[in-house]
Design a protein around this motif. Structure first.
Motif, PDB file in Angstrom:
ATOM      1  N   MET A  66       0.837  -1.199   0.000  1.00  0.00           N
ATOM      2  CA  MET A  66       0.000   0.000   0.000  1.00  0.00           C
ATOM      3  C   MET A  66       0.874   1.253   0.000  1.00  0.00           C
ATOM      4  SD  MET A  66      -3.254  -0.752  -0.131  1.00  0.00           S
ATOM      5  CE  MET A  66      -3.981   0.804   0.397  1.00  0.00           C
ATOM      6  N   ARG A  67       0.530   2.188  -0.885  1.00  0.00           N
ATOM      7  CA  ARG A  67       1.285   3.424  -1.031  1.00  0.00           C
ATOM      8  C   ARG A  67       0.346   4.631  -0.947  1.00  0.00           C
ATOM      9  NH1 ARG A  67       4.640   0.174  -0.431  1.00  0.00           N
ATOM     10  NH2 ARG A  67       6.594  -0.176  -1.579  1.00  0.00           N
ATOM     11  N   VAL A  68       0.901   5.762  -0.562  1.00  0.00           N
ATOM     12  CA  VAL A  68       0.167   7.019  -0.551  1.00  0.00           C
ATOM     13  C   VAL A  68       0.947   8.044  -1.355  1.00  0.00           C
ATOM     14  CG1 VAL A  68      -1.031   6.624   1.631  1.00  0.00           C
ATOM     15  CG2 VAL A  68       1.224   7.675   1.650  1.00  0.00           C
ATOM     16  N   GLN A  69       0.210   8.904  -2.033  1.00  0.00           N
ATOM     17  CA  GLN A  69       0.814   9.986  -2.798  1.00  0.00           C
ATOM     18  C   GLN A  69       0.099  11.278  -2.467  1.00  0.00           C
ATOM     19  OE1 GLN A  69       0.075  10.288  -7.032  1.00  0.00           O
ATOM     20  NE2 GLN A  69       2.185  10.890  -7.414  1.00  0.00           N
ATOM     21  N   TYR A  85       5.786   8.096  -4.176  1.00  0.00           N
ATOM     22  CA  TYR A  85       4.906   7.373  -3.273  1.00  0.00           C
ATOM     23  C   TYR A  85       5.608   7.108  -1.946  1.00  0.00           C
ATOM     24  CZ  TYR A  85       2.033   6.318  -7.387  1.00  0.00           C
ATOM     25  OH  TYR A  85       1.248   6.412  -8.501  1.00  0.00           O
ATOM     26  N   GLY A  86       4.823   7.138  -0.868  1.00  0.00           N
ATOM     27  CA  GLY A  86       5.320   6.761   0.439  1.00  0.00           C
ATOM     28  C   GLY A  86       4.612   5.517   0.929  1.00  0.00           C
ATOM     29  N   MET A  87       5.263   4.739   1.792  1.00  0.00           N
ATOM     30  CA  MET A  87       4.633   3.547   2.343  1.00  0.00           C
ATOM     31  C   MET A  87       3.507   3.939   3.294  1.00  0.00           C
ATOM     32  SD  MET A  87       7.832   0.956   3.017  1.00  0.00           S
ATOM     33  CE  MET A  87       6.707  -0.373   3.475  1.00  0.00           C
ATOM     34  N   ALA A  88       2.369   3.278   3.161  1.00  0.00           N
ATOM     35  CA  ALA A  88       1.229   3.575   4.027  1.00  0.00           C
ATOM     36  C   ALA A  88       1.399   2.953   5.405  1.00  0.00           C
ATOM     37  CB  ALA A  88      -0.061   3.078   3.385  1.00  0.00           C
ATOM     38  N   PHE A  89       2.116   1.822   5.476  1.00  0.00           N
ATOM     39  CA  PHE A  89       2.277   1.105   6.736  1.00  0.00           C
ATOM     40  C   PHE A  89       3.749   0.763   6.953  1.00  0.00           C
ATOM     41  CE2 PHE A  89      -1.981   0.187   5.159  1.00  0.00           C
ATOM     42  CZ  PHE A  89      -2.774   0.411   6.269  1.00  0.00           C
ATOM     43  N   SER A  90       4.240   1.048   8.135  1.00  0.00           N
ATOM     44  CA  SER A  90       5.608   0.669   8.471  1.00  0.00           C
ATOM     45  C   SER A  90       5.694  -0.845   8.661  1.00  0.00           C
ATOM     46  CB  SER A  90       6.056   1.371   9.757  1.00  0.00           C
ATOM     47  OG  SER A  90       5.329   0.862  10.871  1.00  0.00           O
ATOM     48  N   ASN A 147      -7.454   7.229   6.211  1.00  0.00           N
ATOM     49  CA  ASN A 147      -6.464   8.146   6.771  1.00  0.00           C
ATOM     50  C   ASN A 147      -5.098   7.481   6.779  1.00  0.00           C
ATOM     51  OD1 ASN A 147      -8.311  10.410   7.805  1.00  0.00           O
ATOM     52  ND2 ASN A 147      -9.198   8.600   8.781  1.00  0.00           N
ATOM     53  N   SER A 148      -4.064   8.239   6.505  1.00  0.00           N
ATOM     54  CA  SER A 148      -2.701   7.716   6.519  1.00  0.00           C
ATOM     55  C   SER A 148      -1.794   8.717   7.230  1.00  0.00           C
ATOM     56  CB  SER A 148      -2.194   7.470   5.092  1.00  0.00           C
ATOM     57  OG  SER A 148      -0.860   6.985   5.105  1.00  0.00           O
ATOM     58  N   ARG A 149      -1.522   8.424   8.500  1.00  0.00           N
ATOM     59  CA  ARG A 149      -0.747   9.337   9.340  1.00  0.00           C
ATOM     60  C   ARG A 149      -1.299  10.758   9.238  1.00  0.00           C
ATOM     61  NH1 ARG A 149       2.888   5.723   7.127  1.00  0.00           N
ATOM     62  NH2 ARG A 149       3.896   4.360   8.655  1.00  0.00           N
ATOM     63  N   THR A 150      -2.619  10.830   9.322  1.00  0.00           N
ATOM     64  CA  THR A 150      -3.333  12.096   9.201  1.00  0.00           C
ATOM     65  C   THR A 150      -3.471  12.757  10.560  1.00  0.00           C
ATOM     66  OG1 THR A 150      -4.616  11.143   7.366  1.00  0.00           O
ATOM     67  CG2 THR A 150      -5.450  13.167   8.357  1.00  0.00           C
ATOM     68  N   PHE A 183      -1.097   0.901  -5.081  1.00  0.00           N
ATOM     69  CA  PHE A 183      -0.553  -0.388  -4.654  1.00  0.00           C
ATOM     70  C   PHE A 183       0.583  -0.801  -5.577  1.00  0.00           C
ATOM     71  CE2 PHE A 183      -0.359  -5.030  -4.393  1.00  0.00           C
ATOM     72  CZ  PHE A 183      -0.292  -5.194  -3.016  1.00  0.00           C
ATOM     73  N   ILE A 184       1.615  -1.366  -4.982  1.00  0.00           N
ATOM     74  CA  ILE A 184       2.766  -1.910  -5.706  1.00  0.00           C
ATOM     75  C   ILE A 184       2.965  -3.360  -5.284  1.00  0.00           C
ATOM     76  CG2 ILE A 184       5.259  -1.717  -6.044  1.00  0.00           C
ATOM     77  CD1 ILE A 184       5.004   1.266  -5.589  1.00  0.00           C
ATOM     78  N   PRO A 185       3.040  -4.323  -6.256  1.00  0.00           N
ATOM     79  CA  PRO A 185       3.078  -4.137  -7.701  1.00  0.00           C
ATOM     80  C   PRO A 185       1.688  -3.902  -8.285  1.00  0.00           C
ATOM     81  CG  PRO A 185       3.214  -6.462  -7.195  1.00  0.00           C
ATOM     82  CD  PRO A 185       3.242  -5.746  -5.876  1.00  0.00           C
ATOM     83  N   ALA A 186       1.631  -3.082  -9.323  1.00  0.00           N
ATOM     84  CA  ALA A 186       0.359  -2.731  -9.942  1.00  0.00           C
ATOM     85  C   ALA A 186      -0.315  -3.920 -10.607  1.00  0.00           C
ATOM     86  CB  ALA A 186       0.577  -1.615 -10.960  1.00  0.00           C
ATOM     87  N   THR A 187       0.446  -5.000 -10.866  1.00  0.00           N
ATOM     88  CA  THR A 187      -0.131  -6.189 -11.513  1.00  0.00           C
ATOM     89  C   THR A 187      -1.240  -6.804 -10.678  1.00  0.00           C
ATOM     90  OG1 THR A 187       1.695  -7.460 -10.549  1.00  0.00           O
ATOM     91  CG2 THR A 187       1.916  -6.774 -12.855  1.00  0.00           C
TER      92      THR A 187
END
Length: 227
Positions: A66-69, A85-90, A147-150, A183-187
Protein backbone atom coordinates in the motif's frame (compact mmCIF):
# COMPACT_ATOMS: atom_id res chain seq x y z
CA UNK A 1 -15.09 16.00 20.90
CA UNK A 2 -18.13 18.23 21.20
CA UNK A 3 -21.51 16.52 21.14
CA UNK A 4 -22.60 18.20 17.90
CA UNK A 5 -19.33 17.21 16.23
CA UNK A 6 -19.90 13.59 17.23
CA UNK A 7 -23.29 13.81 15.50
CA UNK A 8 -21.65 15.10 12.34
CA UNK A 9 -19.15 12.25 12.42
CA UNK A 10 -21.88 9.65 12.93
CA UNK A 11 -23.98 11.02 10.06
CA UNK A 12 -21.06 11.24 7.64
CA UNK A 13 -19.80 7.79 8.59
CA UNK A 14 -23.24 6.29 8.07
CA UNK A 15 -23.25 7.79 4.59
CA UNK A 16 -19.75 6.46 3.85
CA UNK A 17 -20.06 2.95 5.20
CA UNK A 18 -23.75 2.33 4.73
CA UNK A 19 -23.97 1.34 8.38
CA UNK A 20 -26.77 3.55 9.65
CA UNK A 21 -28.53 0.34 10.68
CA UNK A 22 -27.25 -3.04 11.79
CA UNK A 23 -25.60 -4.43 14.88
CA UNK A 24 -22.89 -2.61 16.85
CA UNK A 25 -19.23 -3.17 15.87
CA UNK A 26 -17.48 -6.22 17.27
CA UNK A 27 -13.94 -5.71 18.54
CA UNK A 28 -11.38 -8.29 17.39
CA UNK A 29 -8.33 -6.66 18.94
CA UNK A 30 -7.65 -3.50 20.92
CA UNK A 31 -4.69 -1.92 22.68
CA UNK A 32 -3.90 1.73 23.54
CA UNK A 33 -2.96 2.54 19.93
CA UNK A 34 -4.76 -0.04 17.77
CA UNK A 35 -8.36 -1.15 17.23
CA UNK A 36 -9.46 -3.91 14.83
CA UNK A 37 -13.24 -4.33 14.56
CA UNK A 38 -15.98 -5.90 12.46
CA UNK A 39 -18.99 -3.77 11.58
CA UNK A 40 -22.16 -3.93 9.51
CA UNK A 41 -22.03 -2.91 5.86
CA UNK A 42 -25.62 -2.54 4.72
CA UNK A 43 -24.43 -1.55 1.23
CA UNK A 44 -23.23 -5.13 0.83
CA UNK A 45 -26.46 -6.96 1.53
CA UNK A 46 -25.26 -10.57 1.73
CA UNK A 47 -22.71 -10.13 -1.04
CA UNK A 48 -19.32 -10.08 0.72
CA UNK A 49 -17.40 -13.36 0.51
CA UNK A 50 -17.14 -13.82 4.25
CA UNK A 51 -15.96 -15.67 6.19
CA UNK A 52 -12.82 -15.47 4.06
CA UNK A 53 -9.45 -17.17 4.45
CA UNK A 54 -6.76 -14.60 3.66
CA UNK A 55 -3.51 -15.58 5.37
CA UNK A 56 -1.59 -13.19 7.62
CA UNK A 57 1.28 -13.43 5.12
CA UNK A 58 -0.99 -12.26 2.29
CA UNK A 59 -2.37 -9.41 4.41
CA UNK A 60 1.15 -8.36 5.34
CA UNK A 61 2.12 -8.39 1.66
CA UNK A 62 -0.89 -6.18 0.92
CA UNK A 63 -0.03 -3.73 3.70
CA UNK A 64 3.57 -3.65 2.51
CA UNK A 65 2.40 -2.78 -1.01
CA UNK A 66 0.00 0.00 0.00
CA UNK A 67 1.29 3.42 -1.03
CA UNK A 68 0.17 7.02 -0.55
CA UNK A 69 0.81 9.99 -2.80
CA UNK A 70 0.29 13.60 -1.87
CA UNK A 71 -2.48 15.10 -3.98
CA UNK A 72 -0.56 18.37 -4.11
CA UNK A 73 2.25 16.60 -6.00
CA UNK A 74 0.04 14.43 -8.21
CA UNK A 75 -0.07 16.70 -11.29
CA UNK A 76 3.65 17.61 -11.21
CA UNK A 77 4.53 13.91 -10.96
CA UNK A 78 2.47 13.19 -14.08
CA UNK A 79 4.14 16.06 -15.92
CA UNK A 80 7.61 14.80 -15.02
CA UNK A 81 6.75 11.20 -15.82
CA UNK A 82 7.39 9.95 -12.30
CA UNK A 83 5.45 9.32 -9.11
CA UNK A 84 6.51 9.96 -5.55
CA UNK A 85 4.91 7.37 -3.27
CA UNK A 86 5.32 6.76 0.44
CA UNK A 87 4.63 3.55 2.34
CA UNK A 88 1.23 3.57 4.03
CA UNK A 89 2.28 1.11 6.74
CA UNK A 90 5.61 0.67 8.47
CA UNK A 91 7.08 -2.80 8.94
CA UNK A 92 6.09 -2.71 12.62
CA UNK A 93 2.51 -1.77 11.71
CA UNK A 94 2.35 -4.58 9.18
CA UNK A 95 3.48 -7.07 11.83
CA UNK A 96 0.89 -5.85 14.34
CA UNK A 97 -2.10 -5.49 12.00
CA UNK A 98 -1.78 -8.46 9.62
CA UNK A 99 -2.63 -11.34 12.01
CA UNK A 100 -5.70 -9.57 13.42
CA UNK A 101 -7.01 -8.44 10.04
CA UNK A 102 -6.68 -12.03 8.80
CA UNK A 103 -8.47 -13.29 11.91
CA UNK A 104 -11.27 -10.74 11.48
CA UNK A 105 -11.90 -11.66 7.82
CA UNK A 106 -12.13 -15.30 8.90
CA UNK A 107 -15.07 -14.61 11.22
CA UNK A 108 -16.81 -11.72 9.41
CA UNK A 109 -20.26 -12.33 7.94
CA UNK A 110 -21.37 -11.58 4.34
CA UNK A 111 -22.97 -8.30 5.45
CA UNK A 112 -19.92 -7.07 7.36
CA UNK A 113 -16.54 -5.48 6.74
CA UNK A 114 -13.38 -5.22 8.84
CA UNK A 115 -12.08 -1.87 10.08
CA UNK A 116 -8.70 -0.84 11.43
CA UNK A 117 -7.49 2.14 13.44
CA UNK A 118 -3.91 2.92 14.35
CA UNK A 119 -2.72 5.89 16.40
CA UNK A 120 0.92 6.98 16.39
CA UNK A 121 2.68 9.86 18.09
CA UNK A 122 6.11 11.22 17.22
CA UNK A 123 8.02 14.29 18.44
CA UNK A 124 8.20 15.64 14.87
CA UNK A 125 4.54 15.20 13.90
CA UNK A 126 2.59 14.72 17.11
CA UNK A 127 -0.55 12.57 17.10
CA UNK A 128 -1.42 11.04 13.73
CA UNK A 129 -4.08 8.55 12.63
CA UNK A 130 -4.08 5.70 10.10
CA UNK A 131 -7.47 4.04 9.60
CA UNK A 132 -9.73 2.36 7.07
CA UNK A 133 -11.37 -0.94 6.27
CA UNK A 134 -11.35 -4.00 4.05
CA UNK A 135 -13.57 -6.81 2.79
CA UNK A 136 -13.48 -9.67 0.29
CA UNK A 137 -15.82 -9.91 -2.70
CA UNK A 138 -15.26 -13.00 -4.81
CA UNK A 139 -11.52 -13.16 -5.49
CA UNK A 140 -11.04 -9.44 -4.87
CA UNK A 141 -9.87 -7.74 -1.69
CA UNK A 142 -11.19 -4.19 -1.27
CA UNK A 143 -9.11 -1.84 0.91
CA UNK A 144 -10.16 1.63 2.00
CA UNK A 145 -7.32 3.78 3.32
CA UNK A 146 -9.36 6.58 4.86
CA UNK A 147 -6.46 8.15 6.77
CA UNK A 148 -2.70 7.72 6.52
CA UNK A 149 -0.75 9.34 9.34
CA UNK A 150 -3.33 12.10 9.20
CA UNK A 151 -3.35 14.80 11.87
CA UNK A 152 -6.69 15.19 13.70
CA UNK A 153 -6.49 18.92 12.95
CA UNK A 154 -6.24 18.51 9.14
CA UNK A 155 -10.00 18.62 8.72
CA UNK A 156 -10.11 22.10 10.23
CA UNK A 157 -9.03 23.51 6.87
CA UNK A 158 -12.35 22.23 5.44
CA UNK A 159 -14.83 24.23 7.55
CA UNK A 160 -14.68 21.77 10.47
CA UNK A 161 -14.13 23.69 13.70
CA UNK A 162 -12.91 20.85 15.88
CA UNK A 163 -10.24 18.17 15.66
CA UNK A 164 -11.49 14.69 14.66
CA UNK A 165 -10.26 11.38 16.02
CA UNK A 166 -12.13 8.66 14.04
CA UNK A 167 -11.54 5.88 16.57
CA UNK A 168 -15.26 5.06 16.43
CA UNK A 169 -15.51 5.82 12.68
CA UNK A 170 -12.43 4.34 10.96
CA UNK A 171 -13.84 4.86 7.46
CA UNK A 172 -14.24 8.60 7.99
CA UNK A 173 -11.55 10.62 6.17
CA UNK A 174 -10.37 13.48 8.37
CA UNK A 175 -9.24 15.39 5.28
CA UNK A 176 -10.09 14.63 1.66
CA UNK A 177 -7.31 16.76 0.20
CA UNK A 178 -4.18 15.17 1.59
CA UNK A 179 -3.46 11.99 -0.41
CA UNK A 180 -4.56 9.24 -2.75
CA UNK A 181 -3.80 5.53 -2.38
CA UNK A 182 -2.05 3.10 -4.72
CA UNK A 183 -0.55 -0.39 -4.65
CA UNK A 184 2.77 -1.91 -5.71
CA UNK A 185 3.08 -4.14 -7.70
CA UNK A 186 0.36 -2.73 -9.94
CA UNK A 187 -0.13 -6.19 -11.51
CA UNK A 188 -2.23 -7.17 -8.48
CA UNK A 189 -4.63 -4.24 -8.81
CA UNK A 190 -8.08 -4.70 -10.34
CA UNK A 191 -9.03 -2.12 -13.03
CA UNK A 192 -11.97 0.10 -12.12
CA UNK A 193 -14.20 -1.34 -14.85
CA UNK A 194 -13.77 -4.85 -13.42
CA UNK A 195 -14.73 -3.99 -9.85
CA UNK A 196 -17.96 -4.73 -8.03
CA UNK A 197 -20.00 -1.56 -7.55
CA UNK A 198 -19.12 -0.72 -3.94
CA UNK A 199 -18.62 3.03 -3.73
CA UNK A 200 -16.63 5.15 -1.30
CA UNK A 201 -16.84 8.88 -0.73
CA UNK A 202 -13.24 9.27 -2.00
CA UNK A 203 -12.56 6.79 -4.85
CA UNK A 204 -8.88 7.75 -4.76
CA UNK A 205 -8.54 5.95 -1.43
CA UNK A 206 -10.12 2.67 -2.53
CA UNK A 207 -7.70 -0.01 -3.75
CA UNK A 208 -8.91 -3.38 -5.07
CA UNK A 209 -6.54 -6.36 -5.17
CA UNK A 210 -6.95 -9.59 -7.16
CA UNK A 211 -6.11 -12.26 -4.56
CA UNK A 212 -5.24 -14.87 -7.19
CA UNK A 213 -2.78 -12.55 -8.91
CA UNK A 214 -1.52 -11.49 -5.50
CA UNK A 215 -0.59 -15.12 -4.81
CA UNK A 216 1.35 -15.26 -8.08
CA UNK A 217 3.17 -12.04 -7.25
CA UNK A 218 4.03 -13.34 -3.78
CA UNK A 219 5.47 -16.55 -5.26
CA UNK A 220 7.48 -14.57 -7.83
CA UNK A 221 8.91 -12.41 -5.06
CA UNK A 222 9.81 -15.46 -2.99
CA UNK A 223 11.61 -17.02 -5.97
CA UNK A 224 13.50 -13.82 -6.69
CA UNK A 225 14.60 -13.60 -3.06
CA UNK A 226 15.72 -17.23 -2.92
CA UNK A 227 19.50 -17.79 -2.82
Amino acid sequence: MQVWMRCVVVVVTSFIAGCATGHPPRAVYQDPSTVISIQSDTKAGQDHSHPSAVSPEAIRYVLDGMRVQSRSSFIPSIMTGGASYGMAFSKDEQAVLAPYLSQALAVARPDELVTFYRRVSTPAVGLAITSGGLFVHGQHLYIVLANSRTLPSEGMSQSIVSEIDPVDSPLLPISRRAFRAAFIPATSMVPEDERWGWSYIDPGRLVVIDLIQLGRDMRSLALSDAP
